[in-house]
Motif scaffolding. Structure first.
Motif, PDB file in Angstrom:
ATOM      1  N   ASN A 214      39.301  61.148  56.453  1.00 30.64           N
ATOM      2  CA  ASN A 214      39.780  60.024  55.650  1.00 30.64           C
ATOM      3  C   ASN A 214      39.889  58.736  56.466  1.00 30.64           C
ATOM      4  OD1 ASN A 214      39.933  61.352  53.177  1.00 30.64           O
ATOM      5  ND2 ASN A 214      41.984  62.160  53.603  1.00 30.64           N
ATOM      6  N   ARG A 218      37.862  55.431  55.693  1.00 30.44           N
ATOM      7  CA  ARG A 218      38.791  54.331  55.417  1.00 30.44           C
ATOM      8  C   ARG A 218      39.270  54.385  53.969  1.00 30.44           C
ATOM      9  NH1 ARG A 218      39.000  50.820  59.516  1.00 30.44           N
ATOM     10  NH2 ARG A 218      37.305  50.817  61.059  1.00 30.44           N
ATOM     11  N   SER A 219      39.700  55.589  53.564  1.00 32.46           N
ATOM     12  CA  SER A 219      40.125  55.779  52.175  1.00 32.46           C
ATOM     13  C   SER A 219      41.469  55.119  51.882  1.00 32.46           C
ATOM     14  CB  SER A 219      40.201  57.273  51.849  1.00 32.46           C
ATOM     15  OG  SER A 219      41.086  57.933  52.737  1.00 32.46           O
ATOM     16  N   SER A 220      42.173  54.716  52.957  1.00 34.96           N
ATOM     17  CA  SER A 220      43.432  53.996  52.763  1.00 34.96           C
ATOM     18  C   SER A 220      43.765  53.231  54.031  1.00 34.96           C
ATOM     19  CB  SER A 220      44.568  54.973  52.427  1.00 34.96           C
ATOM     20  OG  SER A 220      45.800  54.298  52.364  1.00 34.96           O
ATOM     21  N   LEU A 226      47.420  57.792  53.784  1.00 30.99           N
ATOM     22  CA  LEU A 226      46.220  58.548  54.155  1.00 30.99           C
ATOM     23  C   LEU A 226      46.576  59.993  54.495  1.00 30.99           C
ATOM     24  CD1 LEU A 226      43.311  57.285  56.314  1.00 30.99           C
ATOM     25  CD2 LEU A 226      44.412  59.429  56.924  1.00 30.99           C
ATOM     26  N   LYS A 229      47.577  61.847  51.351  1.00 32.04           N
ATOM     27  CA  LYS A 229      46.375  62.195  50.588  1.00 32.04           C
ATOM     28  C   LYS A 229      45.697  63.422  51.201  1.00 32.04           C
ATOM     29  CE  LYS A 229      41.850  60.388  49.216  1.00 32.04           C
ATOM     30  NZ  LYS A 229      40.893  59.264  49.305  1.00 32.04           N
ATOM     31  N   SER A 230      45.661  63.485  52.522  1.00 38.59           N
ATOM     32  CA  SER A 230      45.029  64.615  53.212  1.00 38.59           C
ATOM     33  C   SER A 230      45.774  65.915  52.924  1.00 38.59           C
ATOM     34  CB  SER A 230      44.995  64.348  54.719  1.00 38.59           C
ATOM     35  OG  SER A 230      44.283  63.172  55.022  1.00 38.59           O
TER      36      SER A 230
END
Length: 305
Positions: A214, A218-220, A226, A229-230
Motif C-alpha cells: 500500500n 500510495r493508497s493513502s 494505510l 486499511k492493510s
C-alpha cells in the motif's frame, strides 16, 4: 467495510499490558512446574504384549512414591515412564508391578542427572534467543527495500516485541495451570513455543507485506489510515487460517492422548495470542513508532530554526 481498528489503540495497549503483567506475575510468583527434562529424574521404557490404558497403569503405580510422573505411549505397545530419580529396588518393583497387568519387557532405563538438566535449560534459552534473532534478520532482509515511512529494521523490532508477547503469554498460561493443575513444563512445550514463533511470525509478515504494497501504491497519504486499511485487507485471511488451525489442535487436545494434549494446548494459546498481537499490538506499535519518529524530526527541525 473498513473497520477502524486503530481507533482503539489505547484500549489495546492497556489490555495487552494487563495480560503481560498477569503472565509475568505467574511466571515469577508461581514459577514453572518443570518436568524431569529440566530437573533430572529417571526414565523407564517398557513394552507390553497388550498395552493397558493409562488409568490402569496409574492405579498400579499408586503404591510407589514416584513423585510427579508422566506416561508417554510409544508405538502400539510401549510406554515411556518419566519420574523422579528412583532406586534399583523401586525400579525393579515398578517393572514387576507393570508385568502384572500384561506381560512386559523392559527396553531401557536411565537416570537424567541435574547437570544434564541445567545444560538443557541453558541450551533451550539459547535456542529461543537464536530463533528470535534469526527472525529479526529475516524480517530485515525481506523488507530491506522499505525505508519510508518506517524501515525494515523497525518492522523487525516490532515483530520481535510481539513474538515475545506471544511466548510470554503461553509460558504464563503454563505457569498458572502448572500451579493449579500440576501440568509439567517439558520438552514438548518448548517444541510448541518454537513452533508458535515460526507460525505467528507469518501473521505479522502478511500484514507488514500488505503495508509495504500500500505504501508503494500510495493508497493513502495518512500512514495510520494505510495501516488500518492493510489490517482490513488481511483480516479474513488471518482469522480463517487461525480458526482452521485451532479446529485441528482442539481435536488433538480432546482425542490425541496425553502425549499430544499439552503440546497442542500450548499451540492453541500461542496461536490465539499471536493472532491477537498481529492485529492489535504489532500494527498499533508501527503507527505509534511512526508518530514518535515524525514528532522527533519536527522537534529537531524546530531546534535548528
Amino acid at each position: 467495510m473498513n473497520i477502524p481498528f486503530l481507533k482503539f489503540t489505547k484500549i489495546y495497549y492497556i489490555f495487552s499490558s494487563l495480560l503481560l503483567v498477569i503472565a509475568l506475575f505467574s511466571i515469577f510468583y508461581f514459577g514453572l512446574n518443570l518436568g524431569i527434562d529440566f530437573l533430572g529424574g529417571s526414565i523407564l521404557e517398557v513394552e507390553f504384549e497388550n498395552r493397558p490404558e493409562n488409568s490402569v497403569l496409574q492405579e498400579k503405580l499408586s503404591s510407589f512414591d514416584l513423585g510427579e510422573y508422566t506416561i508417554q505411549p510409544v508405538g502400539g505397545k510401549g510406554i515411556i515412564l518419566k519420574m523422579k530419580e528412583i532406586s534399583y529396588d523401586v525400579h525393579q518393583g515398578v517393572v514387576s508391578k507393570l508385568s502384572e497387568i500384561s506381560p512386559a519387557k523392559e527396553l531401557g532405563f536411565e537416570d537424567v542427572g541435574p547437570v544434564i538438566s541445567r545444560e538443557l535449560r541453558g541450551k533451550t534459552i539459547i535456542l529461543v534467543a537464536v530463533s528470535l534473532l534469526g527472525l529479526l534478520l529475516y524480517i530485515m532482509i525481506s523488507f530491506r527495500k522499505v525505508s519510508r515511512p518506517v524501515s525494515g529494521f523497525i518492522l523487525g523490532i516490532v515483530s520481535i516485541i510481539t513474538l515475545g508477547f506471544d511466548v510470554l503469554i503461553t509460558v504464563g498460561f503454563f505457569a498458572i495451570i502448572g500451579k493449579f493443575y500440576n501440568v509439567q513444563f517439558n520438552i514438548p512445550i518448548i517444541t510448541a513455543l518454537l513452533t508458535i514463533i515460526g507460525y505467528t511470525i507469518n501473521d505479522k509478515v502478511i500484514i507488514f507485506d500488505r503495508v509495504r504494497e500500500n505504501i508503494i501504491r500510495r493508497s493513502s497519504d495518512d500512514f495510520k489510515e494505510l495501516v488500518n486499511k492493510s489490517i482490513n485487507e488481511t483480516l479474513f485471511r488471518s482469522l480463517s487460517t487461525g480458526f482452521c488451525t485451532l479446529l485441528v489442535l482442539a481435536s488433538l487436545v480432546i482425542f490425541g492422548g496425553e502425549t499430544l494434549k499439552y503440546f497442542s494446548l500450548a499451540l492453541i494459546v500461542g496461536i490465539i495470542a499471536g493472532t491477537y498481537s498481529s492485529l492489535f499490538i504489532a500494527s498499533p506499535l508501527l503507527v505509534s513508532w511512526y508518530k514518535w519518529s515524525v514528532g522527533r524530526e519536527a522537534r529537531a527541525e524546530s531546534k535548528k530554526r
